[in-house]
Design a protein around this motif. Structure first.
Motif, PDB file in Angstrom:
ATOM      1  N   ALA A 188      -7.282   2.173   7.212  1.00  0.00           N
ATOM      2  CA  ALA A 188      -8.201   1.353   7.987  1.00  0.00           C
ATOM      3  C   ALA A 188      -9.242   0.682   7.100  1.00  0.00           C
ATOM      4  O   ALA A 188      -9.691  -0.431   7.368  1.00  0.00           O
ATOM      5  CB  ALA A 188      -8.885   2.208   9.041  1.00  0.00           C
ATOM      6  N   ASP A 189      -9.632   1.376   6.018  1.00  0.00           N
ATOM      7  CA  ASP A 189     -10.615   0.787   5.108  1.00  0.00           C
ATOM      8  C   ASP A 189      -9.980  -0.195   4.135  1.00  0.00           C
ATOM      9  O   ASP A 189     -10.671  -1.032   3.559  1.00  0.00           O
ATOM     10  CB  ASP A 189     -11.310   1.893   4.307  1.00  0.00           C
ATOM     11  N   ALA A 190      -8.659  -0.070   3.935  1.00  0.00           N
ATOM     12  CA  ALA A 190      -8.004  -0.857   2.890  1.00  0.00           C
ATOM     13  C   ALA A 190      -8.180  -2.353   3.129  1.00  0.00           C
ATOM     14  O   ALA A 190      -8.474  -3.103   2.193  1.00  0.00           O
ATOM     15  CB  ALA A 190      -6.529  -0.509   2.824  1.00  0.00           C
ATOM     16  N   ALA A 191      -8.063  -2.772   4.410  1.00  0.00           N
ATOM     17  CA  ALA A 191      -8.172  -4.199   4.707  1.00  0.00           C
ATOM     18  C   ALA A 191      -9.517  -4.739   4.244  1.00  0.00           C
ATOM     19  O   ALA A 191      -9.614  -5.811   3.652  1.00  0.00           O
ATOM     20  CB  ALA A 191      -8.011  -4.429   6.207  1.00  0.00           C
ATOM     21  N   LEU A 192     -10.559  -3.956   4.487  1.00  0.00           N
ATOM     22  CA  LEU A 192     -11.896  -4.395   4.113  1.00  0.00           C
ATOM     23  C   LEU A 192     -12.088  -4.375   2.607  1.00  0.00           C
ATOM     24  O   LEU A 192     -12.644  -5.303   2.020  1.00  0.00           O
ATOM     25  CB  LEU A 192     -12.913  -3.469   4.795  1.00  0.00           C
ATOM     26  N   VAL A 193     -11.584  -3.300   1.962  1.00  0.00           N
ATOM     27  CA  VAL A 193     -11.778  -3.175   0.518  1.00  0.00           C
ATOM     28  C   VAL A 193     -11.041  -4.296  -0.211  1.00  0.00           C
ATOM     29  O   VAL A 193     -11.551  -4.884  -1.169  1.00  0.00           O
ATOM     30  CB  VAL A 193     -11.302  -1.791   0.028  1.00  0.00           C
ATOM     31  N   LEU A 194      -9.833  -4.627   0.260  1.00  0.00           N
ATOM     32  CA  LEU A 194      -9.068  -5.689  -0.385  1.00  0.00           C
ATOM     33  C   LEU A 194      -9.786  -7.025  -0.241  1.00  0.00           C
ATOM     34  O   LEU A 194      -9.685  -7.902  -1.089  1.00  0.00           O
ATOM     35  CB  LEU A 194      -7.667  -5.802   0.234  1.00  0.00           C
TER      36      LEU A 194
ATOM     37  N   LYS B 184      -3.983   8.325   3.706  1.00  0.00           N
ATOM     38  CA  LYS B 184      -4.703   8.012   2.477  1.00  0.00           C
ATOM     39  C   LYS B 184      -3.908   7.068   1.581  1.00  0.00           C
ATOM     40  O   LYS B 184      -2.709   7.254   1.385  1.00  0.00           O
ATOM     41  CB  LYS B 184      -4.991   9.314   1.725  1.00  0.00           C
ATOM     42  N   VAL B 185      -4.594   6.063   1.038  1.00  0.00           N
ATOM     43  CA  VAL B 185      -3.938   5.149   0.109  1.00  0.00           C
ATOM     44  C   VAL B 185      -3.941   5.795  -1.265  1.00  0.00           C
ATOM     45  O   VAL B 185      -4.994   6.184  -1.768  1.00  0.00           O
ATOM     46  CB  VAL B 185      -4.695   3.804   0.056  1.00  0.00           C
ATOM     47  N   VAL B 186      -2.755   5.935  -1.869  1.00  0.00           N
ATOM     48  CA  VAL B 186      -2.726   6.538  -3.197  1.00  0.00           C
ATOM     49  C   VAL B 186      -2.436   5.512  -4.287  1.00  0.00           C
ATOM     50  O   VAL B 186      -2.780   5.728  -5.444  1.00  0.00           O
ATOM     51  CB  VAL B 186      -1.702   7.692  -3.300  1.00  0.00           C
ATOM     52  N   ASP B 187      -1.834   4.404  -3.919  1.00  0.00           N
ATOM     53  CA  ASP B 187      -1.573   3.395  -4.947  1.00  0.00           C
ATOM     54  C   ASP B 187      -1.461   2.030  -4.290  1.00  0.00           C
ATOM     55  O   ASP B 187      -1.293   1.930  -3.073  1.00  0.00           O
ATOM     56  CB  ASP B 187      -0.300   3.732  -5.714  1.00  0.00           C
TER      57      ASP B 187
ATOM     58  N   LEU C 180       0.861  -1.179   0.000  1.00  0.00           N
ATOM     59  CA  LEU C 180       0.000   0.000   0.000  1.00  0.00           C
ATOM     60  C   LEU C 180       0.894   1.223   0.000  1.00  0.00           C
ATOM     61  O   LEU C 180       1.726   1.377   0.884  1.00  0.00           O
ATOM     62  CB  LEU C 180      -0.863   0.039   1.255  1.00  0.00           C
ATOM     63  N   ILE C 181       0.745   2.077  -0.998  1.00  0.00           N
ATOM     64  CA  ILE C 181       1.537   3.303  -1.032  1.00  0.00           C
ATOM     65  C   ILE C 181       0.631   4.410  -0.499  1.00  0.00           C
ATOM     66  O   ILE C 181      -0.438   4.658  -1.050  1.00  0.00           O
ATOM     67  CB  ILE C 181       2.031   3.581  -2.454  1.00  0.00           C
TER      68      ILE C 181
ATOM     69  N   ASN D 230      -8.974  -4.221  -7.342  1.00  0.00           N
ATOM     70  CA  ASN D 230      -8.625  -3.600  -6.065  1.00  0.00           C
ATOM     71  C   ASN D 230      -7.835  -2.324  -6.262  1.00  0.00           C
ATOM     72  O   ASN D 230      -7.920  -1.404  -5.464  1.00  0.00           O
ATOM     73  CB  ASN D 230      -7.752  -4.562  -5.248  1.00  0.00           C
ATOM     74  N   VAL D 231      -7.037  -2.298  -7.340  1.00  0.00           N
ATOM     75  CA  VAL D 231      -6.154  -1.154  -7.564  1.00  0.00           C
ATOM     76  C   VAL D 231      -6.967   0.137  -7.679  1.00  0.00           C
ATOM     77  O   VAL D 231      -6.577   1.174  -7.153  1.00  0.00           O
ATOM     78  CB  VAL D 231      -5.295  -1.393  -8.830  1.00  0.00           C
ATOM     79  N   VAL D 232      -8.129   0.087  -8.343  1.00  0.00           N
ATOM     80  CA  VAL D 232      -8.944   1.301  -8.414  1.00  0.00           C
ATOM     81  C   VAL D 232      -9.865   1.434  -7.199  1.00  0.00           C
ATOM     82  O   VAL D 232     -10.150   2.535  -6.748  1.00  0.00           O
ATOM     83  CB  VAL D 232      -9.792   1.373  -9.710  1.00  0.00           C
ATOM     84  N   ALA D 233     -10.314   0.296  -6.653  1.00  0.00           N
ATOM     85  CA  ALA D 233     -11.291   0.371  -5.566  1.00  0.00           C
ATOM     86  C   ALA D 233     -10.691   0.933  -4.285  1.00  0.00           C
ATOM     87  O   ALA D 233     -11.371   1.581  -3.510  1.00  0.00           O
ATOM     88  CB  ALA D 233     -11.893  -1.003  -5.307  1.00  0.00           C
ATOM     89  N   VAL D 234      -9.398   0.697  -4.066  1.00  0.00           N
ATOM     90  CA  VAL D 234      -8.805   1.058  -2.776  1.00  0.00           C
ATOM     91  C   VAL D 234      -8.247   2.477  -2.767  1.00  0.00           C
ATOM     92  O   VAL D 234      -8.005   3.054  -1.715  1.00  0.00           O
ATOM     93  CB  VAL D 234      -7.727   0.015  -2.394  1.00  0.00           C
ATOM     94  N   LYS D 235      -8.078   3.081  -3.940  1.00  0.00           N
ATOM     95  CA  LYS D 235      -7.451   4.402  -4.035  1.00  0.00           C
ATOM     96  C   LYS D 235      -8.328   5.477  -3.396  1.00  0.00           C
ATOM     97  O   LYS D 235      -9.525   5.534  -3.645  1.00  0.00           O
ATOM     98  CB  LYS D 235      -7.212   4.769  -5.504  1.00  0.00           C
ATOM     99  N   GLY D 236      -7.700   6.307  -2.564  1.00  0.00           N
ATOM    100  CA  GLY D 236      -8.431   7.433  -1.996  1.00  0.00           C
ATOM    101  C   GLY D 236      -9.074   7.141  -0.651  1.00  0.00           C
ATOM    102  O   GLY D 236      -9.631   8.033  -0.043  1.00  0.00           O
ATOM    103  N   TYR D 237      -9.007   5.890  -0.184  1.00  0.00           N
ATOM    104  CA  TYR D 237      -9.579   5.569   1.126  1.00  0.00           C
ATOM    105  C   TYR D 237      -8.456   5.444   2.146  1.00  0.00           C
ATOM    106  O   TYR D 237      -7.288   5.352   1.796  1.00  0.00           O
ATOM    107  CB  TYR D 237     -10.418   4.292   1.047  1.00  0.00           C
ATOM    108  N   SER D 238      -8.844   5.401   3.424  1.00  0.00           N
ATOM    109  CA  SER D 238      -7.812   5.369   4.457  1.00  0.00           C
ATOM    110  C   SER D 238      -7.268   3.954   4.632  1.00  0.00           C
ATOM    111  O   SER D 238      -7.863   2.976   4.148  1.00  0.00           O
ATOM    112  CB  SER D 238      -8.385   5.874   5.771  1.00  0.00           C
TER     113      SER D 238
END
Lengths: 138, 391
Positions: B340-346, B28-31, B22-23, B330-338
């Protein structure tokens, strides 16, 4: 108390789950063990998030090229003495993946495994029995 | 300032080994970079060294959660190649098991989604009602997972009439509990706050990334092999495809919850209209040719392709699992979220890495190695690693 380290290991073993290259089935059965139907936490067995906190490693699946160095690293990070419990037929030998170009062979070439629990996947009762047998051997 | 948060390959969040980079900028996750391949076992290669009848046992072990889907798609492919039609009773049996598996898989996801947002009550509850289903599988097929029900030209085991009441009993229990979960999860303000408007995948992105299954249907893209290209008993029963437009994680959860209701409907109708008769046809040999099989697995479309040269084993067996496309989205779905949300989105696409791992080497847009080259290189490397780490 001959060996306090071993004595400490016997009481409520904390386990860390390592999936080498498994089909997910043993992994979800391990998770099943901590849900209300089986509830192994009543025996003091707790799934922990870091190998550094673990007394036992639950390994599942065959070892492949990419996972072997990482599994060995997880084993190195686990405080010794620790138990290694192989869950599923994949850990007993290479199951049906012997001919694969990517599978590096059975566990006993690389790791000292204490207990093998055969089955594809083993039933949750068998897994509990395997852990109990591993503890009895100490 | 950009920083990297690594997740994996062995991480308490995951059951399976996979690696996410996660970059992030601040929170905020940017990439996102996805690195898979920890689970690659070479099924397609092993499959070409086994006989037609042995392959279902192998492809069943691609994935333990959809252990009916892969053999299902494989037998459909071989039946397409050999022009066999299985007897009606076998078709109904396969449909029933396929749908029961969908319920078990969706419940598994639901529980894990609860776990990922730190709401372990959901996890424990949902898995509690998944457990009787595993007992039911054991009753019908003798194993809690890995059912071995599919066979070329039919089904391997019959569902006995005395087992019907057991299945009916479970369906009644599940119907009540599923309504409870749907209400509890959709009305819970905490879950709503965590799932709503998180990890949005728009319809255009869903089509561009060719996602399938509940991931696509949660984004308003109605693709379902059971409706689009019905096989076995799916065109003989009445059911609805569930589609939601929002594309967030809540929509995906809703699709899965309501699909369980549809599965109950399908199983009920199948049990009611189950024809009598044999459960398999005799298959002598597979003629030269090729065939495809498509099955709607819980995660999306499973596609198998086989080519036969008239011998007793496939010369080519190609597998495409649904998570292969879903994970890329996932690459587009996770961008812009925090974070904490990344684990769920992935986890929202219900990823299954053991289905997904495969190898290609591309250089300047061209395939660099042929299959034979890759095989040779791979064997050499495996030997090297064996020598390096072996005792």
């Amino acid at each position: 108390m001959a060996n306090p380290k071993l004595w400490g290991l016997k009481k409520s073993p904390w386990v860390f789950h390592v999936a080498a290259a498994s089909c997910n089935n043993c992994d979800i059965e391990i998770l099943d063990l901590i849900t209300p139907h089986w509830d192994i936490e009543r025996f003091g067995i707790v799934l922990v998030g870091s190998p550094r906190h673990a007394d036992a490693l639950l390994v599942t699946g065959v070892l492949n090229r990419k996972s072997l160095p990482r599994v060995l690293r997880v084993y190195e990070q686990t405080p010794k003495p620790c138990l290694v419990i192989g869950i599923g037929t994949c850990t007993c030998h290479t199951h049906m993946f012997e001919r694969s170009y990517n599978v590096v062979g059975p566990y006993n070439k690389y790791l000292p495994v204490d207990v093998y629990i055969p089955g594809c996947p083993p039933k949750p009762e068998a897994m509990i029995m395997g852990v109990v047998k591993a503890l009895k051997r100490l | 300032m950009r920083r990297v948060v690594p997740i994996g390959p062995y991480h308490p969040l995951q059951e399976e080994p996979e690696f996410f980079k996660l970059i992030v900028e601040g929170e905020k996750v940017v990439d996102l970079e996805i690195n898979i391949g920890y689970n690659h076992r070479g099924h397609e290669f092993i499959s070409q060294t086994l006989t037609w009848d042995q392959v279902p046992f192998l492809v069943e072990r691609i994935c333990g959660i959809c252990s009916d889907s892969h053999p299902y798609a494989y037998v459909l492919a071989v039946e397409d190649c050999a022009h066999i039609t299985p007897p009606p009773r076998a078709q109904y049996i396969r449909t029933i098991i396929g749908e029961l598996e969908r319920i078990h898989s969706h419940y598994l996801w639901l529980g894990l989604a609860g776990h990922f947002i730190g709401y372990n009550t959901v996890w424990m509850w949902v898995w509690r009602y998944r457990e009787p289903l595993l007992d039911l599988f054991e009753l019908i097929m003798g194993n809690r997972n890995h059912y071995a029900i599919n066979k070329i030209g039919g089904a391997r085991r019959d569902i006995l009439p005395e087992d019907y009441p057991e299945i009916e009993k479970y369906l009644n229990l599940l119907e009540k509990k599923n309504a409870m979960f749907t209400n509890a999860i959709l009305d819970d303000p905490v879950i709503r706050a965590r799932l709503e408007n998180v990890g949005v995948l728009t319809k255009e992105e869903a089509i561009a990334y060719a996602v399938t299954g509940p991931t696509a249907r949660g984004s308003g893209y109605a693709c379902d092999v059971r409706k689009d290209d019905p096989y076995d008993a799916y065109d003989k029963v009445d059911w609805n495809a569930i589609v939601f437009e929002e594309g967030d994680v809540l929509a995906k959860a809703k699709v899965r919850l309501l699909e369980c209701d549809e599965s109950i409907k399908i199983v009920r109708q199948c049990l009611k209209n189950m024809p009598d008769g044999p459960i398999e046809t005799r298959v002598d040999d597979i003629p030269t040719g090729e065939g495809i099989g498509r099955h709607e697995a819980p995660r999306g479309e499973v596609f198998h392709y086989v080519r036969s040269d008239g011998s007793n084993m496939p010369v080519r067996h190609k597998i495409r699992a649904p998570s292969y496309m879903n994970i890329a989205s996932n690459v587009v779905a996770v961008k812009g979220y925090s974070i904490a949300d990344a684990a769920l989105v992935l986890a929202a696409v219900d990823p299954c890495y053991c289905c997904t791992d495969r190898t290609f080497v591309y250089e300047k847009g061209k395939k660099k190695y042929s299959g034979q080259d890759l095989l040779r290189l791979s064997l050499e490397k495996t030997e090297k690693i064996k020598r390096r780490y072996g005792k």
